[in-house]
Design a protein around this motif. Structure first.
Motif, PDB file in Angstrom:
ATOM      1  N   PHE A 235       0.830  -1.204   0.000  1.00  0.00           N
ATOM      2  CA  PHE A 235       0.000   0.000   0.000  1.00  0.00           C
ATOM      3  C   PHE A 235       0.867   1.257   0.000  1.00  0.00           C
ATOM      4  N   GLU A 236       1.885   1.271   0.833  1.00  0.00           N
ATOM      5  CA  GLU A 236       2.756   2.442   0.921  1.00  0.00           C
ATOM      6  C   GLU A 236       3.464   2.727  -0.398  1.00  0.00           C
ATOM      7  N   SER A 237       3.736   1.666  -1.144  1.00  0.00           N
ATOM      8  CA  SER A 237       4.454   1.822  -2.405  1.00  0.00           C
ATOM      9  C   SER A 237       3.545   2.222  -3.557  1.00  0.00           C
ATOM     10  N   TYR A 256      -5.659  -2.465  -9.337  1.00  0.00           N
ATOM     11  CA  TYR A 256      -6.060  -3.863  -9.486  1.00  0.00           C
ATOM     12  C   TYR A 256      -5.466  -4.729  -8.379  1.00  0.00           C
ATOM     13  N   MET A 257      -4.191  -4.474  -8.060  1.00  0.00           N
ATOM     14  CA  MET A 257      -3.555  -5.282  -7.012  1.00  0.00           C
ATOM     15  C   MET A 257      -4.088  -4.947  -5.628  1.00  0.00           C
ATOM     16  N   LEU A 258      -4.211  -3.662  -5.319  1.00  0.00           N
ATOM     17  CA  LEU A 258      -4.612  -3.273  -3.971  1.00  0.00           C
ATOM     18  C   LEU A 258      -6.072  -3.618  -3.665  1.00  0.00           C
ATOM     19  N   LYS A 259      -6.940  -3.557  -4.670  1.00  0.00           N
ATOM     20  CA  LYS A 259      -8.353  -3.856  -4.400  1.00  0.00           C
ATOM     21  C   LYS A 259      -8.586  -5.343  -4.125  1.00  0.00           C
ATOM     22  N   GLU A 264      -8.354  -4.973   3.867  1.00  0.00           N
ATOM     23  CA  GLU A 264      -7.413  -3.858   3.797  1.00  0.00           C
ATOM     24  C   GLU A 264      -7.663  -2.963   2.591  1.00  0.00           C
ATOM     25  N   ALA A 265      -8.350  -3.492   1.580  1.00  0.00           N
ATOM     26  CA  ALA A 265      -8.599  -2.710   0.360  1.00  0.00           C
ATOM     27  C   ALA A 265      -9.427  -1.465   0.643  1.00  0.00           C
TER      28      ALA A 265
END
Length: 368
Positions: A235-237, A256-259, A264-265
């Motif tokens: 997330f930070e990146s 796409y990756m974070l969701k 956590e999304a």
């Protein structure tokens, strides 16, 4: 080696139906292509390597079908042994000349240790080639050569990771699969691959951070628990990438990756809302869909899509599809009722909104 080699090998090897004789056929076909290509397309190395990869993939598929046959290397005649060695030496020579011939595990299976070590020495300089196709082909070949030797595999892992991250991050789509294959190493070294790849999440280059994130997601596909180690760092990146005005490919990849990161999304919701405010109207439905994939009851996303439909937006049909796919009938009916009450809509626009509910009902009634 001339153009008649493929025909001669085909006749002789398939007549005898031996698995290592089939190796000779496969390598022969590959090297006929190598010999013909090197002369006339040296100015197009990317295309050459891609074509070689295709040839080897096709040959490997044929070999897999023959792999269970009983006849092995020890039963080859002296002439056949010499021919196999000549083919292996030609591969070595081409690599030493700077052509990163992709190998694959089947090639390594019949190679003596001395040949493997020579090939490794020849491939290593290609990891620093200015051509990303060459670098990645060399990385994949070195992983194949070292797959059963832990110390050597760990020694090349940093350089392999560096080239894989670059290939994925810069969206060299036709070599994505090679990058993923190169890091698809033994389970025993998955933790080492994760540790090495995580370093690139701190890169100043957004493309490199995205490439590292994609590879981390890939190497943890089998064991999702491993993602907890780098989830916060991810997330930070990537959130700064989404907040930036950078390449849309990098933004979409990051979202796409974070969701997909479970509960956590939800951290992504305010970021996406801010992104929508700064995004051209034609792109807003895409971000609204991302929001609904995280929270299917997000009122702002639902209203944005309803407004797009009412304004005959260029992506109105996309907006309808998103609402039908992601929003429960009760939530959508409530949002439509509120919109009708607040605004003076023509009969045509009122009917357009109600037709969305009809579509949801039809989908619900349809058999699975």
């Amino acid at each position: 080696m001339d153009d008649t080699l493929e025909h001669d090998l085909h006749h002789r090897y398939f007549e005898r139906s031996g698995v290592f004789l089939a190796w000779g056929l496969a390598i022969g076909i590959i090297l006929v292509g190598l010999t013909l290509q090197i002369g006339f397309d040296s100015q197009f190395p990317n295309q050459r390597v891609k074509e070689l990869e295709t040839q080897i993939a096709e040959a490997s598929q044929r070999l897999e079908q023959l792999k269970s046959l009983p006849r092995g290397k020890d039963t080859l005649t002296t002439e056949e042994q010499h021919e196999l060695q000549a083919m292996q030496q030609l591969v070595l020579q081409k690599v030493q000349d700077g052509v990163p011939v992709p190998l694959g595990p089947l090639f390594v299976e019949v190679a003596e240790l001395s040949l493997i070590e020579e090939l490794e020495r020849a491939y290593l300089p290609l990891l620093d080639s200015p051509n990303p196709y060459h670098r990645l082909a060399a990385a994949g070949a070195l992983v194949d050569l070292a797959r059963d030797r832990p110390e050597q595999l760990l020694a090349i892992l940093p350089k392999v990771t560096e080239n894989c991250v670059y290939a994925v991050g810069y969206n060299l789509t036709d070599i994505h699969h090679t990058a993923f294959s190169a890091l698809d190493i033994k389970v025993d070294f998955r933790q080492e691959a994760i540790t090495e790849t995580r370093k690139y999440l701190k890169s100043d280059d957004p493309a490199i951070r995205v490439g590292a994130a994609e590879l981390l997601m890939y190497v943890t596909t089998i064991d999702l628990r491993l993602r907890s180690e780098f989830q916060t760092q991810l997330f930070e990146s990537l959130i700064p990438v989404i907040e930036s005005k950078g390449d849309s490919y990098l933004v979409y990849s990051s979202v796409y990756m974070l969701k997909s990161m479970g509960p956590e999304a939800a951290r992504l919701i305010p970021v996406l809302r801010q992104r929508i405010k700064r995004t051209p109207s034609w792109e807003q439905p895409t971000y609204a869909e991302y929001l609904l994939e995280i929270d299917s009851r997000d009122k702002q996303a639902i209203q944005l899509l309803i407004d797009a439909i009412l304004s005959d937006h260029i992506n109105a049909r996309q907006a309808v599809r998103i609402l039908v796919d992601h929003v429960a009938e009760a939530d959508l009916r409530q949002a439509i009722d509120q919109t009708v009450q607040r605004r003076r809509l023509s009969e045509g626009k009122r009917a357009k909104l109600l037709s969305i509910l009809d579509e949801i009902e039809r989908n619900s009634a349809a058999p699975d």
